[in-house]
Write a protein that holds these residues in place. Structure first.
Motif, PDB file in Angstrom:
ATOM      1  N   THR A 168      -1.316 -86.100  16.189  1.00 44.75           N
ATOM      2  CA  THR A 168      -0.808 -84.742  16.010  1.00 44.75           C
ATOM      3  C   THR A 168      -0.274 -84.585  14.680  1.00 44.75           C
ATOM      4  O   THR A 168      -0.137 -83.778  13.940  1.00 44.75           O
ATOM      5  CB  THR A 168       0.007 -84.172  16.983  1.00 44.75           C
ATOM      6  OG1 THR A 168       1.101 -85.214  17.096  1.00 44.75           O
ATOM      7  CG2 THR A 168      -0.711 -84.161  18.065  1.00 44.75           C
ATOM      8  N   SER A 169       0.242 -85.749  14.147  1.00 45.45           N
ATOM      9  CA  SER A 169       0.794 -86.003  12.780  1.00 45.45           C
ATOM     10  C   SER A 169      -0.429 -86.332  11.561  1.00 45.45           C
ATOM     11  O   SER A 169       0.130 -86.247  10.478  1.00 45.45           O
ATOM     12  CB  SER A 169       1.973 -86.946  12.753  1.00 45.45           C
ATOM     13  OG  SER A 169       1.345 -88.468  12.854  1.00 45.45           O
ATOM     14  N   GLY A 204      -5.306 -85.336  21.400  1.00 45.25           N
ATOM     15  CA  GLY A 204      -4.007 -85.511  21.317  1.00 45.25           C
ATOM     16  C   GLY A 204      -3.284 -86.312  22.112  1.00 45.25           C
ATOM     17  O   GLY A 204      -2.404 -87.257  21.771  1.00 45.25           O
ATOM     18  N   ALA A 205      -3.505 -86.198  23.340  1.00 46.14           N
ATOM     19  CA  ALA A 205      -2.812 -86.814  24.320  1.00 46.14           C
ATOM     20  C   ALA A 205      -3.092 -88.245  24.511  1.00 46.14           C
ATOM     21  O   ALA A 205      -2.312 -88.894  24.724  1.00 46.14           O
ATOM     22  CB  ALA A 205      -3.100 -85.988  25.766  1.00 46.14           C
ATOM     23  N   ASN A 227      -4.314 -90.012  21.528  1.00 48.41           N
ATOM     24  CA  ASN A 227      -4.348 -90.572  20.040  1.00 48.41           C
ATOM     25  C   ASN A 227      -5.735 -90.925  19.692  1.00 48.41           C
ATOM     26  O   ASN A 227      -5.613 -92.017  19.187  1.00 48.41           O
ATOM     27  CB  ASN A 227      -3.207 -91.535  20.085  1.00 48.41           C
ATOM     28  CG  ASN A 227      -1.818 -90.958  20.218  1.00 48.41           C
ATOM     29  OD1 ASN A 227      -1.474 -89.873  20.107  1.00 48.41           O
ATOM     30  ND2 ASN A 227      -0.826 -91.886  20.523  1.00 48.41           N
ATOM     31  N   GLU A 263      -0.670 -94.435  16.185  1.00 45.94           N
ATOM     32  CA  GLU A 263       0.628 -93.404  16.364  1.00 45.94           C
ATOM     33  C   GLU A 263       0.022 -92.031  16.656  1.00 45.94           C
ATOM     34  O   GLU A 263      -1.468 -91.695  16.885  1.00 45.94           O
ATOM     35  CB  GLU A 263       1.252 -93.321  14.988  1.00 45.94           C
ATOM     36  CG  GLU A 263       0.262 -92.883  13.703  1.00 45.94           C
ATOM     37  CD  GLU A 263       1.075 -92.656  12.434  1.00 45.94           C
ATOM     38  OE1 GLU A 263       1.558 -93.689  12.028  1.00 45.94           O
ATOM     39  OE2 GLU A 263       1.160 -91.228  11.879  1.00 45.94           O
ATOM     40  N   THR A 264       0.881 -91.129  16.791  1.00 49.57           N
ATOM     41  CA  THR A 264       0.313 -89.752  17.351  1.00 49.57           C
ATOM     42  C   THR A 264      -0.532 -89.221  16.475  1.00 49.57           C
ATOM     43  O   THR A 264      -0.365 -89.292  15.007  1.00 49.57           O
ATOM     44  CB  THR A 264       1.215 -88.928  17.822  1.00 49.57           C
ATOM     45  OG1 THR A 264       0.820 -87.877  18.368  1.00 49.57           O
ATOM     46  CG2 THR A 264       2.457 -88.803  16.776  1.00 49.57           C
ATOM     47  N   SER A 283      -6.223 -81.064  12.590  1.00 55.34           N
ATOM     48  CA  SER A 283      -5.170 -80.755  13.256  1.00 55.34           C
ATOM     49  C   SER A 283      -5.492 -79.263  13.909  1.00 55.34           C
ATOM     50  O   SER A 283      -4.949 -78.831  15.185  1.00 55.34           O
ATOM     51  CB  SER A 283      -4.058 -80.904  12.832  1.00 55.34           C
ATOM     52  OG  SER A 283      -3.486 -80.289  11.777  1.00 55.34           O
TER      53      SER A 283
END
Length: 120
Positions: free
Chosen positions: A29-30, A73-74, A76, A26-27, A53
């Motif tokens: 960024t979370s 982040g792009a 993951n 999953e991403t 982050s």
């Protein structure tokens, strides 16, 4: 539960370099904190490097100045650039995530890891 796939390990001579990758399901960024761990045969799994982050980074004393953690982040994905490798760096390397820098328990599933062997 977020899952991770590690890659990039191998056999390298002392003083050599390797770049490990870890891609999340999953991403990222979370995911507040992403970590690299390692486990040598017969030893416990140890935290090697962490990146938040916000870009804050912490290294274990044993790898400080030799390893560099980064995140994309792009894609993951997080990376671990390992330079000036020593035989004592030989281990299976894993990645995982935590909800905060003060939390001890990883939040994701453990992947298969990637084997790093430093030997002449």
């Amino acid at each position: 539960q977020v899952q991770f796939v590690e890659s990039g390990g191998g056999l390298v001579q002392p003083g050599g370099s390797l770049r490990l990758s870890c891609t999340a399901s999953e991403t990222i960024t979370s995911l507040y904190v992403m970590d690299w761990y390692r486990q040598a045969p017969g030893k416990q799994r140890d935290l090697v490097a962490s990146i938040t982050s916000f870009g804050n980074i912490i290294y274990a004393d044993s790898v400080k100045g030799r390893f560099t953690i980064s995140r994309d982040g792009a894609k993951n994905t997080i990376y671990l650039q390992m330079d000036s490798l020593k035989p004592s760096d030989t281990a299976v390397y894993y990645c995982n995530a935590r909800d905060g820098i003060r939390f001890k328990t990883p939040t994701g599933s453990w992947g298969q890891g990637t084997q790093v062997t430093v030997s002449s």
